[in-house]
Design a protein around this motif. Sequence first.
Motif, PDB file in Angstrom:
ATOM      1  N   SER A 103      75.875 -26.779  60.155  1.00 18.09           N
ATOM      2  CA  SER A 103      75.101 -28.010  60.064  1.00 18.09           C
ATOM      3  C   SER A 103      75.047 -28.772  61.381  1.00 18.09           C
ATOM      4  CB  SER A 103      75.684 -28.917  58.970  1.00 18.09           C
ATOM      5  OG  SER A 103      77.041 -29.174  59.229  1.00 18.09           O
ATOM      6  N   ASP A 104      75.707 -28.257  62.407  1.00 18.32           N
ATOM      7  CA  ASP A 104      75.749 -28.941  63.696  1.00 18.32           C
ATOM      8  C   ASP A 104      74.896 -28.167  64.703  1.00 18.32           C
ATOM      9  OD1 ASP A 104      76.685 -30.821  65.671  1.00 18.32           O
ATOM     10  OD2 ASP A 104      77.997 -29.217  66.401  1.00 18.32           O
ATOM     11  N   ALA A 105      73.783 -28.769  65.111  1.00 19.15           N
ATOM     12  CA  ALA A 105      72.837 -28.091  66.002  1.00 19.15           C
ATOM     13  C   ALA A 105      73.445 -27.793  67.370  1.00 19.15           C
ATOM     14  CB  ALA A 105      71.576 -28.946  66.156  1.00 19.15           C
ATOM     15  N   ARG A 106      74.315 -28.664  67.858  1.00 17.50           N
ATOM     16  CA  ARG A 106      74.923 -28.420  69.172  1.00 17.50           C
ATOM     17  C   ARG A 106      75.860 -27.224  69.131  1.00 17.50           C
ATOM     18  NH1 ARG A 106      76.109 -34.669  69.916  1.00 17.50           N
ATOM     19  NH2 ARG A 106      73.980 -35.332  70.237  1.00 17.50           N
ATOM     20  N   THR A 107      76.609 -27.102  68.048  1.00 16.24           N
ATOM     21  CA  THR A 107      77.477 -25.932  67.897  1.00 16.24           C
ATOM     22  C   THR A 107      76.628 -24.674  67.751  1.00 16.24           C
ATOM     23  OG1 THR A 107      79.240 -27.268  66.922  1.00 16.24           O
ATOM     24  CG2 THR A 107      79.320 -24.902  66.509  1.00 16.24           C
ATOM     25  N   ALA A 108      75.523 -24.766  67.035  1.00 16.00           N
ATOM     26  CA  ALA A 108      74.621 -23.620  66.888  1.00 16.00           C
ATOM     27  C   ALA A 108      74.107 -23.176  68.253  1.00 16.00           C
ATOM     28  CB  ALA A 108      73.458 -23.973  65.961  1.00 16.00           C
TER      29      ALA A 108
END
Length: 120
Positions: A103-108
């Motif tokens: 759910s975290d775009a930065r981690t993705a």
Amino acid sequence: MHLVPEERAHRRTIDEHTVCEAIEGIGDTARIAEWSSRFALLGEPGRLALLLAVHHGGPIAVTDLAIATGISDTAVSQMLRLLRASGTVTPHKDGRIVRYRLSDARTAALLDSLGAAAQG
């Protein structure tokens, strides 16, 4: 040296322009703490494998994550609790099964760049 904090302004610099660029690159301390926490989540091999599995296979159930990563169901559940608390993954009920997705775009984006680095 317009960006140097007052408590450090008395120190002698070699290149004032470079110091200001470095300070600008560091940015906000709250942002540093946020990124440090994100990297801490990625810093344990089991969690990193789990996040990669969720990212590329999600939404995915705990049992399937355990099979994919080779980590026990119990350990996967414990890791997912930590990742849920950090806002990195979110659970979604599918009948009696709970599936997890990133759910975290930065981690993705970090995980995507990790995959690109491994292939290149």
